[in-house]
Design a protein around this motif. Structure first.
Motif, PDB file in Angstrom:
ATOM      1  N   TYR A   6     -12.113 -12.218   2.214  1.00 23.93           N
ATOM      2  CA  TYR A   6     -10.851 -12.880   2.558  1.00 23.93           C
ATOM      3  C   TYR A   6     -10.850 -14.326   2.058  1.00 23.93           C
ATOM      4  O   TYR A   6      -9.907 -14.768   1.387  1.00 23.93           O
ATOM      5  CB  TYR A   6     -10.633 -12.845   4.068  1.00 23.93           C
TER       6      TYR A   6
ATOM      7  N   TYR B 150      -6.401 -10.518   9.249  1.00 22.45           N
ATOM      8  CA  TYR B 150      -7.129  -9.615   8.357  1.00 22.45           C
ATOM      9  C   TYR B 150      -8.382  -9.109   9.058  1.00 22.45           C
ATOM     10  O   TYR B 150      -8.727  -9.543  10.167  1.00 22.45           O
ATOM     11  CB  TYR B 150      -7.475 -10.341   7.055  1.00 22.45           C
ATOM     12  N   ASN B 151      -9.066  -8.212   8.407  1.00 23.72           N
ATOM     13  CA  ASN B 151     -10.261  -7.588   8.959  1.00 23.72           C
ATOM     14  C   ASN B 151     -11.428  -8.581   8.947  1.00 23.72           C
ATOM     15  O   ASN B 151     -11.849  -9.062   7.889  1.00 23.72           O
ATOM     16  CB  ASN B 151     -10.605  -6.343   8.132  1.00 23.72           C
TER      17      ASN B 151
ATOM     18  N   ASN C 246      -7.467  -3.521   0.786  1.00 21.98           N
ATOM     19  CA  ASN C 246      -8.916  -3.540   0.598  1.00 21.98           C
ATOM     20  C   ASN C 246      -9.226  -4.433  -0.598  1.00 21.98           C
ATOM     21  O   ASN C 246      -9.066  -4.034  -1.754  1.00 21.98           O
ATOM     22  CB  ASN C 246      -9.447  -2.128   0.370  1.00 21.98           C
TER      23      ASN C 246
ATOM     24  N   LEU D 281      -7.006  -0.332   3.093  1.00 18.98           N
ATOM     25  CA  LEU D 281      -8.223  -0.102   3.849  1.00 18.98           C
ATOM     26  C   LEU D 281      -8.104   1.236   4.583  1.00 18.98           C
ATOM     27  O   LEU D 281      -7.036   1.559   5.113  1.00 18.98           O
ATOM     28  CB  LEU D 281      -8.443  -1.215   4.871  1.00 18.98           C
ATOM     29  N   SER D 282      -9.172   1.974   4.642  1.00 19.30           N
ATOM     30  CA  SER D 282      -9.113   3.296   5.278  1.00 19.30           C
ATOM     31  C   SER D 282      -8.826   3.202   6.767  1.00 19.30           C
ATOM     32  O   SER D 282      -8.272   4.131   7.363  1.00 19.30           O
ATOM     33  CB  SER D 282     -10.435   4.033   5.052  1.00 19.30           C
ATOM     34  N   THR D 283      -9.162   2.064   7.374  1.00 21.18           N
ATOM     35  CA  THR D 283      -8.979   1.920   8.823  1.00 21.18           C
ATOM     36  C   THR D 283      -7.596   1.413   9.209  1.00 21.18           C
ATOM     37  O   THR D 283      -7.208   1.516  10.378  1.00 21.18           O
ATOM     38  CB  THR D 283     -10.027   0.947   9.380  1.00 21.18           C
ATOM     39  N   ASP D 284      -6.851   0.861   8.260  1.00 14.90           N
ATOM     40  CA  ASP D 284      -5.533   0.298   8.568  1.00 14.90           C
ATOM     41  C   ASP D 284      -4.726   0.215   7.283  1.00 14.90           C
ATOM     42  O   ASP D 284      -5.033  -0.599   6.398  1.00 14.90           O
ATOM     43  CB  ASP D 284      -5.667  -1.101   9.188  1.00 14.90           C
TER      44      ASP D 284
ATOM     45  N   THR E  78       0.820  -1.219   0.000  1.00 18.50           N
ATOM     46  CA  THR E  78       0.000   0.000   0.000  1.00 18.50           C
ATOM     47  C   THR E  78       0.853   1.269   0.000  1.00 18.50           C
ATOM     48  O   THR E  78       0.370   2.338  -0.393  1.00 18.50           O
ATOM     49  CB  THR E  78      -0.970   0.023   1.191  1.00 18.50           C
TER      50      THR E  78
ATOM     51  N   LEU F  42     -14.576  -8.450   6.698  1.00 24.03           N
ATOM     52  CA  LEU F  42     -14.461  -8.805   5.279  1.00 24.03           C
ATOM     53  C   LEU F  42     -14.153 -10.288   5.126  1.00 24.03           C
ATOM     54  O   LEU F  42     -13.395 -10.697   4.253  1.00 24.03           O
ATOM     55  CB  LEU F  42     -13.363  -7.961   4.622  1.00 24.03           C
TER      56      LEU F  42
ATOM     57  N   THR G 131     -11.859  -5.307  -1.873  1.00 19.39           N
ATOM     58  CA  THR G 131     -12.991  -4.905  -2.711  1.00 19.39           C
ATOM     59  C   THR G 131     -12.581  -3.906  -3.793  1.00 19.39           C
ATOM     60  O   THR G 131     -13.369  -3.634  -4.706  1.00 19.39           O
ATOM     61  CB  THR G 131     -14.113  -4.295  -1.854  1.00 19.39           C
TER      62      THR G 131
END
Length: 722
Positions: free
Chosen positions: A348, A340-341, A307, A299-302, A291, A344, A309
């Motif tokens: 995943y 992972y999140n 992401n 991902l916006s959170t981490d 990234t 999701l 998607t």
């Protein structure tokens, strides 16, 4: 003879049970062998002579029979050539010849013959009853040795057993026959090379050391990042240097990457010693390096999570694997895929399955992932994927096995270490737990079938075919400044043989498995003798003094006209490490680094400016500017400088000082003019938690600009210099 190996093997196994009175004690080999029977005169062991002849069966010489993971299996002849080199290296007074021949025919008049051949009738099995090409029979008489193996690697493991025995008994080996094979195929270790840079030579030597104890896999974690803590620019690295310019953004730090020729040569080196390199490229978690290259994938959170998607996410990951799959010479690779999140979960699971299918289509390879409990009732990871269990919070290994997954044991309560500091994990494997804590209630020796310490019923049977073995893991959670490359060896070196021994011959399966007392007796001399590497940075010495140079009355550039030729400086220790003093006042020795333990005394007149005092292949030592002004002492390793905190060198230009360094694997201390100046420490994650740094002594050059060297002495061990 070749057709009768199975019969002999069965008779010996039966005799081991019927005639235990004949058993004699082998030296404490690591791992222990499964069976040993005296079938000759126990008072007439094999004694290594001054000349040994190795005969490799000509019909088998080019066989690469190997049912393991490697795609580049060495031939029987190639393994035998490694054996010859190791035998000569360990016993330099013995001349060794190697030739192809007919091992069925005795060599009349040729004593001390080691015959090596393959047999398709050993019928040896792993714990689960499946065939293994790693099995061997080792038959020893007073005058000759015969190695019959199920595959070329089995013959190589037989040579490790033989060499270990010779090392432990000063060139002897008891007469008799050993029947041996591993209990599990996966006997390995993982090193986090994503968050610490390891020169390829270090990785190669770790393979060499590991193979001495019959380790079969080296899992190399090739990409990762430190915890971002909200910082998208936190330390993150990808260690393979792409040849496709479209992937150049992965590796802005080219000096800390492996080229394809380097990485392929590394894999070939490991394979030549029976170890398969299993590479790991981590995603979709622990993927900050990706990234940072393509921020739109985060991902916006981490920022360390991709992401999945985003339309370009999976194609980007596939493009990375497409580039590097041709580099990897193993039937199985790791895609990481842990932590992972959970929101999701379906994305995943679908990603893991899609990448598994892609890698299989591109290369024919299977994949493994770290255990990750993704809360989905709709999707699941394919059962074609091997799960490397590490934590019960992320999966239940016994449930996975019962569900039909192949599982590797990396249970963190037994097999995890974190370099330097952790609130959860030790810095070397917990030996007490491995040898006596397999169950919290009953104790016992750990082996790969033990996942759950508290509930034995939550562990599979050792013979379950879904249990593939075990891999210990060494992590660099705190990044590249917390340790040196060699400190990983110090952390691994004692625990790894225990894991390998338990996966080769498990105590839970009965028989004469390795005991803790035997390990404590055998491990120290075996570790010191591990051939073809010098990770301990040993320097041979006839006595306690390793080198002793006196230069007080030798003219240098500062005191005389510039010399055209170097001056020879004799080594007064008697070891013959004579040095050269060049016109710039720098002393050049024939040595590189001195490992632990050591005491170093340097007497030098300093010019009052920052500069280098000692250099070596692993680190340098010298003077740097202190944070509060003035000069202090410092080591530099892997381009990271570690100053001695809270110490200022007396500010007298032209003064002569005695600088003493004491080094052990637990840390490094400095003394100046008889006073303790401090210990070298590192701040963990820039906090007020500090950990010691264990530096080897750099010895290749001594002195530098503005420095006049008067004396250098180094002792083996910790000594008083008063």
């Amino acid at each position: 003879m070749r057709a009768s190996v199975t019969t002999v093997r069965r008779l010996l196994l039966a005799a081991t049970l019927i005639l235990p009175v004949l058993a004699v004690e082998l030296p404490p080999l690591v791992p222990a062998v499964h069976h040993f029977l005296v079938d000759g005169d126990p008072s007439s062991p094999f004694q290594l002579p001054k000349q040994v002849h190795i005969v490799v069966e000509e019909r088998d010489a080019h066989s690469t029979n190997d049912d393991g993971l490697t795609l580049i299996p060495p031939t029987l002849l190639e393994f035998s050539q490694i054996f010859r080199a190791d035998l000569e290296g360990l016993f330099p007074n013995t001349a060794v010849t190697l030739a192809l021949g007919d091992t069925r025919q005795p060599l009349d008049g040729v004593p001390a013959t080691i015959s090596i051949f393959l047999s398709d009738s050993l019928n040896a099995t792993l714990a689960d009853g499946s065939h293994t090409s790693e099995a061997y029979n080792l038959s020893v008489s007073s005058t000759s040795i015969r190695i019959a193996a199920a595959g070329s690697k089995g013959a190589f493991w037989a040579t490790r057993t033989l060499l270990q025995g010779l090392v432990l008994t000063d060139g002897q080996f008891p007469a008799g026959t050993i029947i041996d094979q591993p209990d599990w195929p996966t006997r390995g270790f993982m090193l986090d090379a994503g968050r610490q840079w390891y020169p390829i030579t270090i990785l190669r030597d770790l393979c060499t050391y590991a193979s001495w104890f019959k380790v079969s896999e080296f899992h190399v974690h090739l990409s990762d990042n430190v915890a971002p803590r909200g910082d998208p620019n936190a330390y993150a690295r990808f260690r393979l240097r792409p040849e496709d310019s479209a992937l150049a953004g992965l590796t802005p730090h080219l000096n800390e990457t492996y080229s394809r020729p380097e990485f392929e040569a590394f894999q070939a080196h490991c394979a030549a010693r029976g170890v398969t390199v299993v590479p790991e490229i981590e995603s979709p978690g622990h993927a900050l390096v990706i990234t940072q290259w393509k921020p739109e994938l985060a991902l916006s959170t981490d920022p360390s999570l991709i992401n999945l998607t985003v339309p370009d996410a999976i194609p980007t990951i596939k493009s990375i694997w497409k580039e590097f799959l041709p580099w990897f010479h193993t039937k199985q690779v790791s895609i990481g895929a842990d932590e992972y999140n959970a929101s999701l979960a379906d994305d995943y699971n679908n990603f893991v399955n899609e990448l598994s299918e892609f890698i299989g289509q591109e290369s024919g390879k299977a994949i493994r992932i770290w255990g990750t409990r993704e809360p989905s009732n709709r999707t699941s990871v394919s059962k074609n994927i091997t799960i490397q269990h590490w934590d019960f919070g992320d999966d239940d290994p016994f449930q996975l096995i019962q569900a039909g997954y192949d599982v590797i044991n990396s249970e963190d309560s037994f097999l995890y270490i974190v370099m330097k500091q952790s609130g959860s994990f030790p810095q070397s494997l917990n030996q007490t737990r491995l040898w006596g804590g397999a169950n919290t209630a009953t104790g016992g020796i750990w082996d790969p079938h033990v996942f759950d310490r508290g509930n034995a019923s939550n562990n599979p049977d050792p013979t379950n075919p879904r249990l593939k073995g075990a891999i210990m893991a060494a992590w660099n959670d705190h990044g590249p400044t917390a340790s040196t490359p060699l400190e990983a060896f110090y952390a691994l070196k004692q625990g790894l043989p225990v894991v390998a021994a338990a996966a080769w011959h498990a105590a839970s399966r009965g028989g004469p498995a390795l005991s803790h007392a035997q390990f404590l007796a055998g491990y120290p001399p075996l570790a010191a003798a591990a051939p073809a590497q010098n990770l301990g940075r040993r320097v041979p010495s006839a006595g306690a003094v390793v080198v002793d140079y006196a230069l007080a009355h030798t003219p240098t550039r500062a005191g005389s006209a510039r010399r055209a030729a170097p001056v020879r400086i004799p080594d007064r220790s008697g070891n013959g490490y004579d040095a050269r003093l060049t016109a710039d006042g720098v002393l050049h020795t024939p040595l590189g680094s001195k490992g632990h333990n050591y005491t170093l005394l340097l007497r030098a007149t300093l010019g009052g400016a920052p500069g280098t005092l000692l250099t070596g292949p692993d680190n340098t030592f010298g003077l740097v500017e202190a944070a509060g002004g003035g000069l202090t002492l410092a080591f530099t390793s892997s381009n990271v400088t570690y100053p001695l905190a809270n110490y200022i060198l007396p500010p007298v230009a032209g003064a002569t000082h005695d600088i003493v360094l004491n080094g052990t694997e637990d840390g490094t201390s400095a003394f100046v003019d008889g006073t303790h100046a401090g210990d070298f420490l590192v701040s963990i994650d820039q906090t007020d938690v500090f950990a010691p740094m264990a530096f080897v002594a750099p010895l290749h050059t001594v002195g530098g600009e503005g420095v006049r060297i008067e004396k250098l002495i180094i002792w083996d061990g910790i000594h008083s210099t008063n």
